[in-house]
Design a protein around this motif. Structure first.
Motif, PDB file in Angstrom:
ATOM      1  N   ASN A 150       2.377  -9.939 -13.792  1.00 37.71           N
ATOM      2  CA  ASN A 150       1.876 -11.034 -14.611  1.00 37.71           C
ATOM      3  C   ASN A 150       0.468 -10.746 -15.096  1.00 37.71           C
ATOM      4  OD1 ASN A 150       4.207 -12.656 -14.078  1.00 37.71           O
ATOM      5  ND2 ASN A 150       3.348 -13.123 -12.070  1.00 37.71           N
ATOM      6  N   ARG A 151       0.131 -11.363 -16.185  1.00 38.50           N
ATOM      7  CA  ARG A 151      -1.232 -11.208 -16.711  1.00 38.50           C
ATOM      8  C   ARG A 151      -2.240 -11.952 -15.851  1.00 38.50           C
ATOM      9  NH1 ARG A 151      -1.647 -13.155 -22.602  1.00 38.50           N
ATOM     10  NH2 ARG A 151      -0.972 -11.037 -23.118  1.00 38.50           N
ATOM     11  N   TRP A 152      -1.913 -13.195 -15.477  1.00 37.03           N
ATOM     12  CA  TRP A 152      -2.881 -14.027 -14.780  1.00 37.03           C
ATOM     13  C   TRP A 152      -2.414 -14.523 -13.415  1.00 37.03           C
ATOM     14  CZ3 TRP A 152      -7.523 -13.532 -16.298  1.00 37.03           C
ATOM     15  CH2 TRP A 152      -7.843 -13.388 -17.642  1.00 37.03           C
ATOM     16  N   MET A 153      -1.120 -14.610 -13.188  1.00 37.64           N
ATOM     17  CA  MET A 153      -0.623 -15.135 -11.919  1.00 37.64           C
ATOM     18  C   MET A 153      -0.512 -14.009 -10.893  1.00 37.64           C
ATOM     19  SD  MET A 153       0.272 -17.950 -10.426  1.00 37.64           S
ATOM     20  CE  MET A 153       0.588 -19.028 -11.826  1.00 37.64           C
ATOM     21  N   LEU A 154      -1.195 -14.180  -9.773  1.00 40.64           N
ATOM     22  CA  LEU A 154      -1.170 -13.174  -8.716  1.00 40.64           C
ATOM     23  C   LEU A 154       0.125 -13.325  -7.913  1.00 40.64           C
ATOM     24  CD1 LEU A 154      -3.000 -10.951  -7.409  1.00 40.64           C
ATOM     25  CD2 LEU A 154      -3.743 -12.703  -5.798  1.00 40.64           C
ATOM     26  N   ARG A 155       0.972 -12.291  -7.925  1.00 42.65           N
ATOM     27  CA  ARG A 155       2.231 -12.336  -7.189  1.00 42.65           C
ATOM     28  C   ARG A 155       1.988 -11.963  -5.729  1.00 42.65           C
ATOM     29  NH1 ARG A 155       4.624  -8.414  -9.446  1.00 42.65           N
ATOM     30  NH2 ARG A 155       4.663  -6.947  -7.699  1.00 42.65           N
ATOM     31  N   LEU A 156       2.301 -12.887  -4.837  1.00 40.75           N
ATOM     32  CA  LEU A 156       2.036 -12.671  -3.415  1.00 40.75           C
ATOM     33  C   LEU A 156       3.159 -11.928  -2.712  1.00 40.75           C
ATOM     34  CD1 LEU A 156       0.447 -16.108  -2.443  1.00 40.75           C
ATOM     35  CD2 LEU A 156      -0.707 -13.982  -3.088  1.00 40.75           C
ATOM     36  N   GLN A 157       4.327 -11.890  -3.328  1.00 38.88           N
ATOM     37  CA  GLN A 157       5.453 -11.192  -2.708  1.00 38.88           C
ATOM     38  C   GLN A 157       5.137  -9.710  -2.516  1.00 38.88           C
ATOM     39  OE1 GLN A 157       9.056 -11.415  -4.982  1.00 38.88           O
ATOM     40  NE2 GLN A 157      10.295 -10.344  -3.469  1.00 38.88           N
ATOM     41  N   GLY A 158       5.275  -9.242  -1.305  1.00 37.77           N
ATOM     42  CA  GLY A 158       5.036  -7.834  -1.005  1.00 37.77           C
ATOM     43  C   GLY A 158       3.581  -7.455  -0.819  1.00 37.77           C
ATOM     44  N   ILE A 159       2.685  -8.455  -0.825  1.00 36.55           N
ATOM     45  CA  ILE A 159       1.263  -8.115  -0.745  1.00 36.55           C
ATOM     46  C   ILE A 159       0.892  -7.596   0.649  1.00 36.55           C
ATOM     47  CG2 ILE A 159       0.333 -10.370  -0.007  1.00 36.55           C
ATOM     48  CD1 ILE A 159      -1.853  -9.878  -2.233  1.00 36.55           C
ATOM     49  N   GLY A 160       1.635  -8.061   1.675  1.00 35.18           N
ATOM     50  CA  GLY A 160       1.393  -7.535   3.021  1.00 35.18           C
ATOM     51  C   GLY A 160       1.689  -6.050   3.102  1.00 35.18           C
ATOM     52  N   LYS A 161       2.757  -5.637   2.465  1.00 39.99           N
ATOM     53  CA  LYS A 161       3.122  -4.217   2.423  1.00 39.99           C
ATOM     54  C   LYS A 161       2.058  -3.412   1.695  1.00 39.99           C
ATOM     55  CE  LYS A 161       6.810  -1.092   0.915  1.00 39.99           C
ATOM     56  NZ  LYS A 161       8.130  -1.012   0.225  1.00 39.99           N
ATOM     57  N   THR A 162       1.507  -3.990   0.629  1.00 38.80           N
ATOM     58  CA  THR A 162       0.444  -3.311  -0.123  1.00 38.80           C
ATOM     59  C   THR A 162      -0.770  -3.074   0.764  1.00 38.80           C
ATOM     60  OG1 THR A 162       1.175  -4.296  -2.216  1.00 38.80           O
ATOM     61  CG2 THR A 162      -1.096  -3.480  -2.123  1.00 38.80           C
ATOM     62  N   PHE A 163      -1.166  -4.090   1.521  1.00 43.72           N
ATOM     63  CA  PHE A 163      -2.326  -3.946   2.408  1.00 43.72           C
ATOM     64  C   PHE A 163      -2.070  -2.910   3.500  1.00 43.72           C
ATOM     65  CE2 PHE A 163      -3.676  -8.131   0.737  1.00 43.72           C
ATOM     66  CZ  PHE A 163      -5.010  -7.843   0.496  1.00 43.72           C
ATOM     67  N   ARG A 164      -0.851  -2.890   4.014  1.00 41.71           N
ATOM     68  CA  ARG A 164      -0.548  -1.944   5.090  1.00 41.71           C
ATOM     69  C   ARG A 164      -0.468  -0.510   4.598  1.00 41.71           C
ATOM     70  NH1 ARG A 164       3.026  -6.177   6.481  1.00 41.71           N
ATOM     71  NH2 ARG A 164       4.737  -5.073   5.452  1.00 41.71           N
ATOM     72  N   SER A 165      -0.159  -0.327   3.328  1.00 40.00           N
ATOM     73  CA  SER A 165       0.066   1.025   2.809  1.00 40.00           C
ATOM     74  C   SER A 165      -1.206   1.695   2.293  1.00 40.00           C
ATOM     75  CB  SER A 165       1.095   0.988   1.676  1.00 40.00           C
ATOM     76  OG  SER A 165       0.593   0.247   0.564  1.00 40.00           O
ATOM     77  N   MET A 166      -2.309   0.941   2.206  1.00 38.07           N
ATOM     78  CA  MET A 166      -3.535   1.490   1.630  1.00 38.07           C
ATOM     79  C   MET A 166      -4.718   1.240   2.555  1.00 38.07           C
ATOM     80  SD  MET A 166      -3.121   0.549  -2.429  1.00 38.07           S
ATOM     81  CE  MET A 166      -4.268   1.847  -2.898  1.00 38.07           C
ATOM     82  N   ARG A 167      -5.692   2.133   2.485  1.00 36.47           N
ATOM     83  CA  ARG A 167      -6.905   2.006   3.297  1.00 36.47           C
ATOM     84  C   ARG A 167      -7.994   1.321   2.489  1.00 36.47           C
ATOM     85  NH1 ARG A 167     -11.583   4.864   3.913  1.00 36.47           N
ATOM     86  NH2 ARG A 167     -10.898   6.362   2.334  1.00 36.47           N
ATOM     87  N   PHE A 168      -8.655   0.355   3.126  1.00 31.63           N
ATOM     88  CA  PHE A 168      -9.730  -0.368   2.436  1.00 31.63           C
ATOM     89  C   PHE A 168     -11.016   0.450   2.494  1.00 31.63           C
ATOM     90  CE2 PHE A 168     -13.257  -3.395   2.221  1.00 31.63           C
ATOM     91  CZ  PHE A 168     -12.914  -4.096   1.074  1.00 31.63           C
ATOM     92  N   ASN A 169     -11.577   0.741   1.325  1.00 35.58           N
ATOM     93  CA  ASN A 169     -12.810   1.513   1.216  1.00 35.58           C
ATOM     94  C   ASN A 169     -13.982   0.543   1.099  1.00 35.58           C
ATOM     95  OD1 ASN A 169     -14.980   3.152   0.445  1.00 35.58           O
ATOM     96  ND2 ASN A 169     -13.675   4.561  -0.684  1.00 35.58           N
ATOM     97  N   TRP A 170     -14.591   0.190   2.234  1.00 31.88           N
ATOM     98  CA  TRP A 170     -15.655  -0.830   2.219  1.00 31.88           C
ATOM     99  C   TRP A 170     -16.914  -0.349   1.509  1.00 31.88           C
ATOM    100  CZ3 TRP A 170     -20.351   0.079   4.523  1.00 31.88           C
ATOM    101  CH2 TRP A 170     -20.424   1.124   5.429  1.00 31.88           C
TER     102      TRP A 170
END
Length: 238
Positions: A150-170
């Motif tokens: 979506n252009r403006w609506m943040l899709r929450l489905q699968g967002i947990g998987k996204t966080f688990r699959s990537m490292r946060f670069n603080w």
């Protein structure tokens, strides 16, 4: 709209500073600052913090280089991972939430009803200009990306998987975001002192001292990060 968006993209930093300054203009209140001040404080802080969390997650996981070149829309590549897999404009979503929260924290009906719609119009124009550039540069790949997000609506489905699959670069979050963080936090401190006298010391001397200490600490933090970015160990953080 694309031409309008290109104009606002070029001068967006100046325009947005003026928009922030309108937080301090006299305005009818959303709620009584004495009896109901806790409502605007709680709601404003929550919405604004959500905006910064969206921006922080976006930058920390997969930063997009779309700051423009020579005052024009520019992008090095099509970034579709991280939070960009859940919305096409998460940084702008974060900005809108941050500013809306600040307007509520400022207890400003003028800001929420007049400035925020204008702010959203600016962003819609900028996004249309960016989309035209990206579609022209990346063609079918960008069209496929648009179909999935979506252009403006943040899709929450699968967002947990996204966080688990990537490292946060603080470090990247701090280096890329310190200007925004400084303006945001400084405006927040000033709003508390000018809009909510019940939340700060009653004595003028104590009030001024606390204000100076808080703004001073934020300024020291800003200088520290800027030095590390320009001359210190964070120069090569991307």
């Amino acid at each position: 709209m694309i031409g309008i968006g290109s104009f606002f993209f070029k001068y967006r930093n100046v325009v947005f500073i003026f928009l922030y300054l309108t937080l301090f203009l006299p305005s009818p209140a959303i709620a009584d600052p004495v009896s109901e001040g806790w409502i605007t404080v709680a709601v404003g802080l929550l919405i604004s913090l959500c905006g910064q969390l969206v921006r922080g997650a976006t930058i920390g996981m997969s930063y997009i280089i779309r700051g423009g070149r020579d005052g024009r829309v520019y992008a090095e590549g099509l970034v579709t991972e991280g939070i960009f897999s859940h919305a096409r404009n998460p940084l702008y979503i974060g900005n809108i939430l941050m500013l809306l929260g600040m307007g509520i924290l400022a207890n400003s009906l003028l800001f929420v009803l007049v400035v925020m719609p204008f702010f959203c119009f600016i962003y819609q124009s900028i996004v249309l200009a960016e989309e035209a550039f990206l579609r022209n540069k990346f063609g079918e790949n960008y069209d496929l990306y648009c179909k999935d997000t979506n252009r403006w609506m943040l899709r929450l489905q699968g967002i947990g998987k996204t966080f688990r699959s990537m490292r946060f670069n603080w470090k990247r979050w701090i280096v890329k975001e310190y200007n925004t963080l400084f303006i945001w936090l400084t405006a927040m401190v000033l709003l508390f002192f000018f809009r909510y006298p019940a939340f700060v010391p009653s004595g003028e001397h104590e009030k001024h001292m606390l204000l100076m200490v808080m703004v001073g600490c934020l300024s020291i933090g800003y200088v520290f990060v800027r030095w590390n970015k320009k001359r210190g160990p964070w120069r090569d953080v991307n």
